[in-house]
Design an enzyme around this catalytic site. Structure first.
Site, PDB file in Angstrom:
ATOM      1  N   LYS A  78       0.835  -1.211   0.000  1.00 26.16           N
ATOM      2  CA  LYS A  78       0.000   0.000   0.000  1.00 26.16           C
ATOM      3  C   LYS A  78       0.872   1.265   0.000  1.00 26.16           C
ATOM      4  O   LYS A  78       0.648   2.206  -0.762  1.00 26.16           O
ATOM      5  CB  LYS A  78      -0.899  -0.005   1.246  1.00 26.16           C
ATOM      6  CG  LYS A  78      -1.617   1.275   1.510  1.00 26.16           C
ATOM      7  CD  LYS A  78      -2.666   1.549   0.478  1.00 26.16           C
ATOM      8  CE  LYS A  78      -3.128   2.993   0.546  1.00 26.16           C
ATOM      9  NZ  LYS A  78      -4.294   3.256  -0.248  1.00 26.16           N
ATOM     10  N   CYS A  96      -3.691  10.948   1.301  1.00 13.05           N
ATOM     11  CA  CYS A  96      -3.007   9.664   1.069  1.00 13.05           C
ATOM     12  C   CYS A  96      -1.608   9.878   0.517  1.00 13.05           C
ATOM     13  O   CYS A  96      -0.619   9.574   1.175  1.00 13.05           O
ATOM     14  CB  CYS A  96      -3.809   8.829   0.077  1.00 13.05           C
ATOM     15  SG  CYS A  96      -5.534   8.701   0.528  1.00 13.05           S
TER      16      CYS A  96
HETATM   17  N1  SAJ Z   1      -1.670  14.790  -9.114  1.00 14.02           N
HETATM   18  C1  SAJ Z   1      -0.785  15.563  -9.881  1.00 14.02           C
HETATM   19  N2  SAJ Z   1      -0.435  15.106 -11.111  1.00 14.02           N
HETATM   20  C2  SAJ Z   1      -0.909  13.922 -11.612  1.00 14.02           C
HETATM   21  C3  SAJ Z   1      -1.789  13.142 -10.816  1.00 14.02           C
HETATM   22  C4  SAJ Z   1      -2.146  13.606  -9.563  1.00 14.02           C
HETATM   23  O1  SAJ Z   1      -0.343  16.639  -9.468  1.00 14.02           O
HETATM   24  O2  SAJ Z   1      -0.546  13.600 -12.756  1.00 14.02           O
HETATM   25  C5  SAJ Z   1      -2.061  15.286  -7.773  1.00 14.02           C
HETATM   26  C6  SAJ Z   1      -3.557  15.535  -7.612  1.00 14.02           C
HETATM   27  O3  SAJ Z   1      -3.928  16.787  -8.123  1.00 14.02           O
HETATM   28  C7  SAJ Z   1      -3.711  15.436  -6.107  1.00 14.02           C
HETATM   29  C8  SAJ Z   1      -2.683  14.369  -5.734  1.00 14.02           C
HETATM   30  O4  SAJ Z   1      -1.793  14.269  -6.817  1.00 14.02           O
HETATM   31  O5  SAJ Z   1      -3.372  16.645  -5.480  1.00 14.02           O
HETATM   32  C9  SAJ Z   1      -3.265  13.006  -5.443  1.00 14.02           C
HETATM   33  O6  SAJ Z   1      -4.294  12.686  -6.363  1.00 14.02           O
HETATM   34  P1  SAJ Z   1      -4.458  11.236  -7.024  1.00 14.02           P
HETATM   35  O7  SAJ Z   1      -5.620  11.278  -7.941  1.00 14.02           O
HETATM   36  O8  SAJ Z   1      -3.175  10.806  -7.597  1.00 14.02           O
HETATM   37  O9  SAJ Z   1      -4.693  10.267  -5.796  1.00 14.02           O
HETATM   38  P2  SAJ Z   1      -5.699  10.235  -4.505  1.00 14.02           P
HETATM   39  O10 SAJ Z   1      -4.954  10.820  -3.347  1.00 14.02           O
HETATM   40  O11 SAJ Z   1      -7.030  10.787  -4.806  1.00 14.02           O
HETATM   41  O12 SAJ Z   1      -5.845   8.635  -4.325  1.00 14.02           O
HETATM   42  C10 SAJ Z   1      -4.672   7.847  -4.177  1.00 14.02           C
HETATM   43  C11 SAJ Z   1      -4.754   6.643  -5.148  1.00 14.02           C
HETATM   44  N3  SAJ Z   1      -3.452   5.974  -5.221  1.00 14.02           N
HETATM   45  C12 SAJ Z   1      -2.859   5.706  -6.417  1.00 14.02           C
HETATM   46  O13 SAJ Z   1      -3.323   6.048  -7.478  1.00 14.02           O
HETATM   47  C13 SAJ Z   1      -1.567   4.948  -6.357  1.00 14.02           C
HETATM   48  C14 SAJ Z   1      -5.839   5.672  -4.682  1.00 14.02           C
HETATM   49  O14 SAJ Z   1      -5.837   4.507  -5.493  1.00 14.02           O
HETATM   50  C15 SAJ Z   1      -5.585   5.284  -3.217  1.00 14.02           C
HETATM   51  O15 SAJ Z   1      -6.572   4.369  -2.738  1.00 14.02           O
HETATM   52  C16 SAJ Z   1      -5.655   6.549  -2.394  1.00 14.02           C
HETATM   53  O16 SAJ Z   1      -4.577   7.397  -2.820  1.00 14.02           O
HETATM   54  C17 SAJ Z   1      -5.517   6.171  -0.924  1.00 14.02           C
HETATM   55  O17 SAJ Z   1      -6.542   6.180  -0.211  1.00 14.02           O
HETATM   56  O18 SAJ Z   1      -4.417   5.798  -0.486  1.00 14.02           O
END
Ligand code: SAJ
Length: 420
Positions: free
Chosen positions: A212, A266
């Site tokens: 995780k 997360c």
């Molecule tokens: N972000 C960027 N650039 C990108 C992708 C995301 O700047 O190309 C930023 C987003 O704007 C945001 C942050 O990253 O601020 C996180 O967003 P996210 O969509 O990547 O992830 P979360 O936090 O909504 O959910 C993540 C997911 N983990 C992965 O994709 C590996 C989800 O599957 C997990 O279950 C969740 O964390 C968790 O609960 O741990």
């Protein structure tokens, strides 16, 4: 039925959807939370959090008599712990809520029960949970004492769902099952197979805990790469969005998108758990966190430079300049402001700027306390009409739909490449 009652401890963004998923398969589910408001809301068939489609599933489950909520732990055949695991001090994991969950279920544990930890936790937490439970219930045996013959089975099964798509991903994603013994894993798989369409992939608890943390650190490191590129490109006067688009035409390159920083509860938190346990080894993971955490400050400096430019070109005083920030949520098309870099930037700017600050966030109806005194919540049109300096922070669909012709400002800091 092998699980006559399933109890979910913690009815937040993960616990409530999980409880609802079991209840939708006609299981008897009791959700436990210390928050009386959450408990009352759920027992009315409503929800206290925002997640697409969750409201319908909860309503049907409660009306059908399969799901109820309580502040008092009850006897059950399976307990799933889905409580927050924030960090404290110098990014050390804070297991206080997991410990409290252990203390709450210990009195109602009976021989044959299965206990699953779902909360993102440092390596070794499942063994720690079993140790806490064993101390509280010396009359029962646990896997670290009796192995396969233990009275209580314990496993770590992390949630992996994406906020905004929880009700789909909960069912469809594969599930990592980390039992303290093979019997623990088999029982945990049996439990999740009640609603899971994805596969249960079995390992031990320590590997599942690390898995995780690895998933979210992988994403954090990759976003940090994109964010670092955005800094380099600004210095080199290269359009980072075009650069990434071009580089991604290579068959083995897939760069993520830069932004104002990394938010949410997360990805901005979990990599620190690896760093805290492995400070010597986790150099890249730590640096990625630092790069992503540093991005909001870099954006603030970009805005300060834009305002300085605007002042010298227009001859206005700082107090006559209006700044408009577009977006506050931690990612597009949601209303969740937790650990949001956009919020951090808006708050820093509102303290620094002596003129008017407008904030456009179509997913909320009132500004959070932190901003309410210095900022005004504005519509897209008002912000575009009044502002001298535009700051794009979240690529909400509503912002991407703004026609380019409507954006006339000369001073734009665009962290998401919407107005490129
Ligand atoms: N972000 C960027 N650039 C990108 C992708 C995301 O700047 O190309 C930023 C987003 O704007 C945001 C942050 O990253 O601020 C996180 O967003 P996210 O969509 O990547 O992830 P979360 O936090 O909504 O959910 C993540 C997911 N983990 C992965 O994709 C590996 C989800 O599957 C997990 O279950 C969740 O964390 C968790 O609960 O741990």
């Amino acid at each position: 039925m092998s699980f006559a009652t399933i109890s979910v401890i913690g009815l937040g963004y993960i616990g409530l959807p999980t409880a609802a998923a079991f209840a939708s398969k006609q299981q008897n589910v009791v959700g436990i939370d210390i928050n009386q408001h959450a408990v009352d809301t759920i027992n009315r068939g409503a929800i206290h959090i925002v997640e697409p489609d969750l409201d319908k599933v909860v309503k049907t489950a409660v009306e059908g008599g399969f799901l109820r909520a309580s502040t008092q732990p009850v006897e059950a055949d399976a307990f799933l712990i889905a409580v927050p695991t924030p960090f404290k001090g110098d990014h050390e994991p804070d297991m206080v809520f997991v410990k409290a969950a252990a203390e709450s279920i210990a009195p109602v544990l009976k021989k044959g029960a299965l206990v699953i930890l779902e909360s993102t936790s440092p390596v070794g937490s499942t063994e720690q949970l079993a140790t806490w439970l064993a101390e509280l219930r010396p009359d029962l045996t646990f896997p670290h004492q009796a192995g396969e013959a233990a009275d209580i089975n314990v496993a770590y099964c992390p949630e992996r769902v994406l906020p905004g798509q929880v009700m789909v991903e909960l069912i469809k994603n594969d599930r990592v099952i980390g039992g303290m013994t093979p019997v623990c894993s088999a029982r945990a798989s049996e439990l999740y197979n009640i609603f899971l369409e994805g596969e249960c992939v079995v390992t031990n608890s320590r590997t599942a805990e690390m898995c995780k943390l690895t998933e979210n650190s992988f994403r954090d490191v990759n976003i940090a790469f994109a964010n670092e590129l955005s800094l380099i490109c600004a210095a080199q006067e290269i359009n980072v969005w075009e650069l990434i688009r071009l580089a991604n035409r290579h068959p083995r390159v897939n760069i993520l998108q830069p932004g104002p920083g990394v938010g949410g509860h997360c990805i901005a938190v979990d990599p620190w758990f690896i760093v805290a346990q492995n400070p010597e080894q986790a150099k890249l993971i730590r640096t990625a966190r630092e790069v992503n955490d540093g991005k909001p400050h870099w954006v603030v400096n970009q805005v300060k430079a834009a305002v300085a430019d605007c002042l010298s070109e227009t001859g206005k005083r700082a107090s006559e300049i209006t700044i408009a920030c577009f977006g506050l949520a931690f990612k597009p098309n949601i209303d969740d402001l937790r650990e949001s870099p956009a919020m951090e930037i808006a708050a820093l700017l509102s303290v620094w700027h002596s003129g008017k600050m407008l904030v456009v966030e179509p997913n909320i109806h009132q500004l959070p306390k932190k901003l309410v005194e210095q900022c005004e919540l504005a519509s897209v049109d008002d912000a575009l009409q009044q502002a001298d300096v535009l700051v794009m922070l979240v690529d909400h669909q509503a912002f991407k739909a703004i026609p380019g012709t409507q954006v006339q400002q000369c001073w734009i800091v665009d962290t998401k490449g919407v107005w490129r």
